[in-house]
Each structure stands twice: as C-alpha cells, then as structure tokens.
Write a protein that holds these residues in place. Structure first.
Motif, PDB file in Angstrom:
ATOM      1  N   PRO A  46      26.033  45.124  41.930  1.00  0.00           N
ATOM      2  CA  PRO A  46      24.840  44.059  41.608  1.00  0.00           C
ATOM      3  C   PRO A  46      24.919  42.785  42.320  1.00  0.00           C
ATOM      4  O   PRO A  46      24.670  41.746  41.643  1.00  0.00           O
ATOM      5  N   LEU A  47      25.323  42.878  43.741  1.00  0.00           N
ATOM      6  CA  LEU A  47      25.307  41.432  44.541  1.00  0.00           C
ATOM      7  C   LEU A  47      24.209  41.744  45.808  1.00  0.00           C
ATOM      8  O   LEU A  47      24.018  42.959  45.969  1.00  0.00           O
ATOM      9  N   ASP A  48      24.072  40.638  46.265  1.00  0.00           N
ATOM     10  CA  ASP A  48      23.356  40.427  47.563  1.00  0.00           C
ATOM     11  C   ASP A  48      24.154  39.889  48.728  1.00  0.00           C
ATOM     12  O   ASP A  48      24.590  40.793  49.404  1.00  0.00           O
ATOM     13  N   ARG A  49      24.230  38.895  48.978  1.00  0.00           N
ATOM     14  CA  ARG A  49      25.007  38.132  49.923  1.00  0.00           C
ATOM     15  C   ARG A  49      26.030  37.139  49.123  1.00  0.00           C
ATOM     16  O   ARG A  49      26.636  36.609  50.131  1.00  0.00           O
ATOM     17  N   GLN A  50      26.390  37.502  47.944  1.00  0.00           N
ATOM     18  CA  GLN A  50      27.550  36.519  47.632  1.00  0.00           C
ATOM     19  C   GLN A  50      28.710  36.956  48.065  1.00  0.00           C
ATOM     20  O   GLN A  50      29.141  38.011  48.225  1.00  0.00           O
ATOM     21  N   GLU A  51      29.787  35.874  48.381  1.00  0.00           N
ATOM     22  CA  GLU A  51      30.975  36.234  48.555  1.00  0.00           C
ATOM     23  C   GLU A  51      31.497  36.563  47.246  1.00  0.00           C
ATOM     24  O   GLU A  51      31.070  35.876  46.064  1.00  0.00           O
ATOM     25  N   VAL A  52      32.992  37.104  47.072  1.00  0.00           N
ATOM     26  CA  VAL A  52      33.759  37.151  45.728  1.00  0.00           C
ATOM     27  C   VAL A  52      34.798  36.335  45.862  1.00  0.00           C
ATOM     28  O   VAL A  52      35.625  36.637  46.989  1.00  0.00           O
ATOM     29  N   TRP A  53      35.096  35.678  44.935  1.00  0.00           N
ATOM     30  CA  TRP A  53      36.273  34.742  44.840  1.00  0.00           C
ATOM     31  C   TRP A  53      37.046  35.014  43.489  1.00  0.00           C
ATOM     32  O   TRP A  53      36.287  35.765  42.505  1.00  0.00           O
ATOM     33  N   ALA A  54      38.373  34.817  43.439  1.00  0.00           N
ATOM     34  CA  ALA A  54      39.095  35.264  42.034  1.00  0.00           C
ATOM     35  C   ALA A  54      40.111  33.915  41.785  1.00  0.00           C
ATOM     36  O   ALA A  54      40.486  33.414  42.465  1.00  0.00           O
ATOM     37  N   ALA A  55      40.192  33.756  40.461  1.00  0.00           N
ATOM     38  CA  ALA A  55      40.976  33.057  39.954  1.00  0.00           C
ATOM     39  C   ALA A  55      42.227  33.785  39.834  1.00  0.00           C
ATOM     40  O   ALA A  55      42.296  35.012  39.271  1.00  0.00           O
ATOM     41  N   GLY A  56      43.479  33.223  39.567  1.00  0.00           N
ATOM     42  CA  GLY A  56      44.603  33.855  39.072  1.00  0.00           C
ATOM     43  C   GLY A  56      45.376  33.102  38.239  1.00  0.00           C
ATOM     44  O   GLY A  56      45.494  31.915  38.105  1.00  0.00           O
ATOM     45  N   VAL A  57      46.489  34.057  37.428  1.00  0.00           N
ATOM     46  CA  VAL A  57      47.505  33.341  36.337  1.00  0.00           C
ATOM     47  C   VAL A  57      46.500  32.381  35.428  1.00  0.00           C
ATOM     48  O   VAL A  57      46.862  31.114  35.402  1.00  0.00           O
ATOM     49  N   THR A  58      45.381  32.807  35.112  1.00  0.00           N
ATOM     50  CA  THR A  58      44.741  32.059  33.962  1.00  0.00           C
ATOM     51  C   THR A  58      45.284  32.446  32.638  1.00  0.00           C
ATOM     52  O   THR A  58      44.601  32.135  31.592  1.00  0.00           O
ATOM     53  N   TYR A  59      45.891  33.685  32.292  1.00  0.00           N
ATOM     54  CA  TYR A  59      46.511  34.178  31.077  1.00  0.00           C
ATOM     55  C   TYR A  59      47.912  34.283  31.278  1.00  0.00           C
ATOM     56  O   TYR A  59      48.576  34.530  32.405  1.00  0.00           O
ATOM     57  N   LEU A  60      48.845  33.907  30.032  1.00  0.00           N
ATOM     58  CA  LEU A  60      50.216  33.997  29.886  1.00  0.00           C
ATOM     59  C   LEU A  60      50.457  35.136  30.590  1.00  0.00           C
ATOM     60  O   LEU A  60      51.646  35.346  31.260  1.00  0.00           O
ATOM     61  N   ARG A  61      49.804  36.440  30.082  1.00  0.00           N
ATOM     62  CA  ARG A  61      50.402  37.672  30.402  1.00  0.00           C
ATOM     63  C   ARG A  61      50.446  37.776  32.074  1.00  0.00           C
ATOM     64  O   ARG A  61      51.379  38.589  32.527  1.00  0.00           O
ATOM     65  N   SER A  62      49.382  37.461  32.591  1.00  0.00           N
ATOM     66  CA  SER A  62      49.423  37.430  34.133  1.00  0.00           C
ATOM     67  C   SER A  62      50.698  36.738  34.867  1.00  0.00           C
ATOM     68  O   SER A  62      51.242  36.968  35.675  1.00  0.00           O
ATOM     69  N   LYS A  63      50.926  35.487  34.143  1.00  0.00           N
ATOM     70  CA  LYS A  63      52.221  34.578  34.540  1.00  0.00           C
ATOM     71  C   LYS A  63      53.187  35.156  34.238  1.00  0.00           C
ATOM     72  O   LYS A  63      54.053  35.396  35.243  1.00  0.00           O
TER      73      LYS A  63
END
Ligand code: DO4
Ligand code: MG
Length: 285
Positions: free
Chosen positions: A71-88
């Motif tokens: 469901p995108l047109d011309r957007q870039e996709v960015w991501a955040a990391g280590v936002t939950y303790l489980r990921s850390k």
C-alpha cells in the motif's frame, strides 16, 4: 476505515476501500485531485475523500480474494531499532563485541533509525519474502508501520515485516545495511488503517505465528505498550534534518524475537496480526 492497493481485473493498480472484510474499488478515474492512495491519505480529510470516490456501481468482493499490492506509492521505508527490551537483549546476545552499543541506544535520547527499502522493493500481503543466501540465521521482525505525510503527520497505520539476517548483523554492526536491505526483505500490508479509525495505542497488540509444513514452529506476542519510545518522538527524530516530499513509512521496531536456535526456512509461512489493521501473511521464498 482502511485503504488498500490492488490489481483490478484489467491488471491495473487501483485503490480499494475496506469495510467489514469487503473491498470496494474507488473511482479514481473520475478525479483529478486524487490519483493514488497517498493523495487520499495525505488529504485534509481522507474520510470525506473516500465518500466522494466510492462508486456504488462498482462491485465489492471479499478481502481474501484481492490481488494485493504493497500500500505504498513513492514513499521511502525507514525503520527504528531497539525500541523494545526484547530487541535490545536479543542484539546483545548475537553480537558480543557491540553489545554495549545496543544498551546505549536503548536508553539514549537519539533512537536508532535506518533506511530499509524503496517503495518498489516492498513485498505485499501474500507476496514472497526472502532470506539471504549468505545467511544461516534469519528471522522476521513484526512491527507496527506508521504512514507519514510529507509534513510528518501520522495519517495511517499498517503492518510491517523487517526481515533480518541476525548472523550478519551480529558479526559486525557495520554490516547492518546488508543484514536488513536486500531483495524482498520488507513486507507491508495488507491495508492502511486511517489514523482516525486506529484503536487507542494501549489496546494494540502485535502477534506473530510462523508455520512450517502446517505446524506452528514459533508464536509470539507483544502489547505495543512495551515499546520504550513514543511514536511521535520517533517521527520527530526521523524528520529532524531529512524531508520526505512523497511521505514516508516508518517501521517502529520489534518486540518479538524468536529464540536463538530458530532460523527461517524456505516455505515457512509468516503471519503477523496487529490490532486494528488485520493480518499480513508472507511465505519465505
Ligand atoms: O539494531 C539493529 C536493528 C534493530 C531492529 O530492527 C529492531 O529492533 O526492530
Ligand atoms: Mg526491526
């Protein structure tokens, strides 16, 4: 209210409006102002625009029979990391040498933000995600996806899968782009829930099931309230010194990480549910 992108019977990309599990195609041909999904999402009042574009003569069909596009047109996709303790803790585990950086970024004011995909690289609902041929340890990362307008308003929510090669990321943090960015490493969909229709954030959960040969081999769940950052804070950091004239999609990090002895295999079916959006299903190719 939800919007999706799909192929029409003439195999043309078109925009659908989802109501009670039924998709109705919107009549964009009649409009000069609204040519694509983003035009509707970024408008001052998407609900009014949808009402204007609904064509009662168009047949509607069940969502499960739709031929979805991301469901995108011309957007870039960015991501955040280590936002939950489980990921850390999972990253600290996989990368002894760099463990201190994951600890630091979890509590630092500045979040980890990285570029993930161009719109054309994003795999839709029911599409095939991939594991890298040079990785022996790959996992899906189920994440809430924020749809942001060029002026960085949160205009919608969807489901994202930030596929990751944990062995490559763990070997050296400078390999992060290779662990994260490769063909078919990002899936988003099936639909975008308009911001006004999204449930209160403290009622939202993210669930993931991975099936292999018809059996569940991993199942995990997290409430969104376990996220250590505020969504608005992530958005503000993303837009600090970077503009997004076509809008941008931000994946907000994972709180579900399979155990360290788990790796995806070809044919695995990944289902991710987010309250208020639905279910994104992808097969590993
Ligand atoms: O630092 C590595 C990536 C983290 C990530 O993608 C996540 O926490 O979701
Ligand atoms: Mg992630």
């Amino acid at each position: 209210m939800q919007l999706c992108k799909l192929l029409s019977s003439e195999r043309r990309p078109t925009v659908g409006f989802v109501r009670n599990g039924q998709v109705s195609l919107l009549n964009l041909d009649s409009s000069r102002r609204y040519r694509c999904l983003s035009d509707i999402l970024f408008s001052a009042n998407p609900q009014d625009v949808i009402e204007e574009l609904i064509d009662d003569r168009m047949t509607s069909f069940p969502m499960k029979s739709g031929d979805f596009l991301a469901p995108l047109d011309r957007q870039e996709v960015w991501a955040a990391g280590v936002t939950y303790l489980r990921s850390k803790s999972a990253r600290e585990q996989e990368s002894q040498g760099a463990a201190v950086f994951y600890d630091k970024v979890y509590t630092a004011a500045r979040p980890e933000l990285f570029f993930k995909a161009t719109a054309e690289r994003v795999v839709p609902h029911q599409g095939r995600v991939r594991i890298r041929r040079d990785s022996r340890w790959s996992v899906p990362e189920p994440e809430l996806a924020l749809f942001l307008s060029p002026d960085l308003r949160i205009v919608g929510y969807s489901i994202g899968n930030d596929m990751s090669a944990r062995d490559i990321e763990g070997e050296n943090p400078l390999y992060l782009p290779q662990a994260k960015i490769y063909d078919q490493s990002c899936a988003i969909g099936p639909a975008v829930t308009l911001a006004d229709s999204f449930p209160q954030l403290d009622l939202v959960t993210i669930d993931m099931v991975i099936e292999r040969h018809g059996h569940t081999v991993f199942q995990g769940s997290t409430p969104l309230t376990r996220m250590a950052r505020k969504l608005e804070d992530l958005v503000a950091w993303l837009g600090r010194e970077t503009s997004f004239p076509h809008g941008v999609v931000l994946l907000t990090g994972t709180g579900i990480v399979p155990p360290d002895d788990f790796t995806l295999q070809l044919g695995d079916v990944i289902s991710i549910d987010v309250t208020g959006v639905g279910r994104l299903v992808n097969v590993v190719a």
